[in-house]
Write an enzyme that holds these catalytic residues in place. Structure first.
Site, PDB file in Angstrom:
ATOM      1  N   LYS A   1       0.815  -1.212   0.000  1.00  0.00           N
ATOM      2  CA  LYS A   1       0.000   0.000   0.000  1.00  0.00           C
ATOM      3  C   LYS A   1       0.851   1.265   0.000  1.00  0.00           C
ATOM      4  CE  LYS A   1      -4.174  -1.962   1.703  1.00  0.00           C
ATOM      5  NZ  LYS A   1      -5.387  -1.798   2.477  1.00  0.00           N
ATOM      6  N   ASN A   2       2.039   1.148  -0.525  1.00  0.00           N
ATOM      7  CA  ASN A   2       2.979   2.258  -0.581  1.00  0.00           C
ATOM      8  C   ASN A   2       2.996   2.803  -2.006  1.00  0.00           C
ATOM      9  OD1 ASN A   2       5.594   3.222  -1.528  1.00  0.00           O
ATOM     10  ND2 ASN A   2       6.445   2.677   0.447  1.00  0.00           N
TER      11      ASN A   2
END
Lengths: 364, 373
Positions: free
Chosen positions: B141-142
């Site tokens: 989720k970066n």
């Protein structure tokens, strides 16, 4: 007796613990443990959450405003003497690049130093919240830095070196232009095209064309158009009605960000503020919204989390408060739904604008 | 570990919370500290780095939101800053970026510098694909890691691993927004449409309420056959109704159905209203009722030539739906459904004495703020 105890317990469950939140934000402004390392390059936005949070709580008096103003100005990327870096100006998230501390120019030339659009946006907001008059902001630099970030399709990068590009940074750009009272920082028409292109078949907005509609990006779309003063020009009455419907369907107890996803405290603001801008927030269920937000309140350390029984963080702490402010929670200041600062800070900005405009005949 | 003086006036509950969260962080990053402390050498002790003067972070006299870094962390980043300052292009710089990323994969400057080095040193981009694959698996989720992958795929001009990789990430979290975004980019950029509808259907088999998959369905069809072919529209309507019968309480299916029909007028699709009215008896939901309301509203808006009697009947049915939603089927949005009913009434109602009493909108609270009871 049991009945009274139960009632007392219920009251304790849902009461709002103002002092805990004040202390939560105070601690945030001081020192965070190493596990927060991923926030290094965005520290200025965390400063914004804490400051605006304290402002909403009416508790800015607990901090030393002048010291923080100095630190914020030390993050400004200023033009060098020969102005060769104008397209890289703005505000940094922190000193992680290693530029020596300085609150005044000229800028220092460094191969990798440049502003970040979200840090310029939250930096300017933070200065306003602290009562600063923005006189040390290099507006020419900020606007040139902003122009350098916009793509052909109307969206923005976050940094001039390149990054992902999407609707979040259009919102940041709109805020910057609005605060600096100067829309030469962006091509509004192209930005509107990108925003319209992000409208999904279900009438929410995605991060870009074709992408899934989402409460955060819907906020960015609508708030940007409102700041630009182009909401009704960009979207037809029928489209606006459909967008209202998409947004209002996000309420489950609190709000979620996408259909069939769990509710999350921050959407009480993202979706709530959008509904407010569209004139229909009053038709939501305030009690259920409030109960959910407060269920994510950390009763020990303060702040709010995205879900109940989860750890609080500055972002959710701030947006939890904003969500409560929207429904009129007592003792919370009102938040301007498009610019996302208190009405008090917004009025300070309006006064600055008046001052700037009336001295328009003079050189900037 | 931290080497920074802790504020001694933390309350006990904050101390406890910090210990709890540090322990959790240790669990997830445990492997990174798997190297025996005695074996790890700080950069400041490595002789091949002796020529470089480390650059500390200069926070000034009053740092705000200061992060308390360990010596190990500061050491890596002090040398990173030194490399940046001279814009060094070397193998040792490239190796250091991996350490810096390991400590903070969200530092976009490190990723940018690594990309500069990848090109300056003509590094093996296939190896880089393996590298970024592993990082995304750990931190899906970066933003920076997905952007980096996209850059490498573009440089290689090779999307062949992408669909399988993204499918693997989606198997862990079928709604990961970054993954879907990357997938759409790959498909559109390299024209990989052929099997995507099949992929979407398999995800909807797994979870018919996966809104991301429904969105992807619309993405694929609108970019391939489009929705102007009546056969396609009919097929999609059938698909929706089928999914709705399986799982009636599913906003995604209803949003999709409305989305593909609304621009041509919900009320103009022959037979649809009847099917929905049938479903209302056995597979009702707030979304079905809202859809019905929208059908009636569309009929009122777009059938100016219809007899007044029929229009009033349609209006009446629409208002009934509003009441049903407000009082029983979607009470959380009671105020909204009542507002919609009033609006519809004022737009299409007859102005006659037969109007029900109290039809005028009651005055709303001036500030629009309700009391939280």
């Amino acid at each position: 007796m049991a009945e009274e105890e139960k009632q007392l317990e219920e009251f304790e469950q849902i009461d709002f613990l103002k002092d805990r939140h004040v202390r939560f934000f105070q601690r945030t402004l001081q020192v965070l443990p190493e596990r927060y390392a991923s926030l290094e390059t965005t520290r200025l936005s965390i400063v914004f959450f804490a400051l605006s949070g304290l402002d909403v709580l009416g508790s800015l008096d607990v901090i030393d405003k002048d010291l923080i103003i100095e630190w914020i100005y030390s993050q400004q990327v200023l033009p060098t003497d020969d102005k060769s870096n104008l397209g890289r100006c703005g505000f940094r998230g922190s000193s992680h690049i290693g530029i020596p501390y300085s609150t005044k120019g000229p800028g220092v030339l460094h191969p990798y130093d440049s502003g970040h659009v979200a840090m310029t946006y939250t930096g300017l907001c933070s200065l306003l919240i602290l009562g600063d008059d923005l006189s040390r902001v290099n507006k020419q630099g900020c606007l040139a830095g902003l122009r350098a970030l916009q793509l052909e399709d109307g969206s923005f990068y976050s940094v001039p070196e390149g990054s992902e590009n999407d609707i979040r940074f259009i919102y940041c750009a709109a805020c910057i232009c609005f605060m600096l009272d100067d829309w030469s920082g962006m091509n509004i028409q192209k930005a509107i095209e990108y925003i319209r292109g992000s409208l999904s078949y279900d009438s929410g907005f995605g991060q870009g064309a074709g992408r899934e509609s989402h409460g955060g990006w819907t906020y960015c779309a609508i708030a940007s158009l409102c700041l630009m003063g182009r909401l009704e020009e960009a979207l037809s009455p029928r489209e606006l009605d459909r967008i209202r419907r998409w947004c209002i369907m996000r309420q489950q107890s609190g709000f979620h960000g996408r259909p069939n996803k769990p509710v999350d405290t921050c959407y009480s603001f993202w979706v709530g503020a959008t509904l407010e801008l569209l004139g229909v927030f009053r038709y939501t269920n305030f009690e259920k919204n409030r109960n959910f937000i407060l269920s994510t309140q950390d009763r020990l350390v303060g702040g709010f989390a995205k879900w109940p029984d989860s750890h609080p963080d500055p972002l959710h702490a701030y947006f939890g408060l904003c969500g409560l402010s929207l429904i009129g929670e007592p003792n919370l200041r009102k938040v301007h739904p498009a610019l996302n600062i208190t009405q008090g800070a917004f009025q300070h900005l309006q006064q600055l604008h008046q001052t700037w405009r009336s001295s328009c005949g003079q050189q900037h | 570990m931290s080497g920074v003086e802790k504020t001694s006036n933390e309350s006990p509950e904050v101390e406890d919370k910090n210990k709890e969260m540090d322990a959790e962080a240790e669990e997830s990053f445990g492997d990174d500290y798997g190297v025996e402390p005695s074996q790890y050498l700080f950069y400041s002790d490595r002789k091949e780095w002796a020529d470089l003067e480390p650059v500390p972070q200069d926070e000034g006299p009053n740092p705000v939101v200061k992060i308390a870094y360990s010596k190990k962390f500061s050491d890596v980043y002090d040398y990173f800053r030194a490399l940046l300052k001279k814009d060094e292009r070397s193998e040792r710089a490239f190796a250091l970026t991996a350490d810096a990323i390991d400590l903070n994969a969200a530092n976009y400057t490190v990723w940018h510098y690594r990309r500069i080095l990848l090109q300056a040193l003509s590094k093996d981009l296939r190896k880089e694909m393996t590298y970024i694959t592993n990082i995304i698996e750990e931190q899906p989720k970066n933003y920076q890691v997905w952007h980096h992958r996209r850059m490498v795929v573009e440089w290689l001009n090779d999307p062949t691993e992408e669909l399988a990789f993204i499918a693997e990430i989606l198997s862990q979290d079928a709604k990961n927004y970054h993954a879907w975004q990357h997938r759409q980019w790959v498909i559109q950029e390299y024209k990989l449409w052929d099997n995507e509808l099949e992929f979407v259907e398999s995800l909807l088999e797994d979870d018919v309420r996966n809104n991301s998959a429904w969105n992807q369905r619309h993405f694929v069809i609108s970019h391939t056959t489009g929705y102007s072919d009546p056969a396609v529209v009919e097929r999609e309507i059938q698909y929706c109704l089928q999914q709705i019968r399986k799982a009636p309480h599913n906003e995604s299916a209803w949003n999709y159905l409305k989305g593909i029909l609304q621009d041509h007028g919900l009320s103009s699709q022959p037979g649809l209203l009847e099917k929905v009215l049938e479903l209302k008896e056995t597979h009702c939901s707030p979304y079905l009722l809202a859809f019905l309301f929208d059908c009636y509203e569309d009929a009122l808006e777009n059938s100016k030539n219809t007899e007044e009697q029929e229009r009033q009947e349609t209006l009446s049915k629409a208002l009934e739906i509003c009441e049903l939603l407000a009082q029983e089927k979607d009470t959380i949005r009671k105020e909204y459904w009542q507002f919609l009913g009033r609006s519809l009434q004022s737009r299409h109602g007859r102005s006659s004495s037969e109007e029900p009493p109290g039809a005028e909108a009651e005055s709303l609270p001036a500030s629009g703020v309700q009391e939280a009871s």
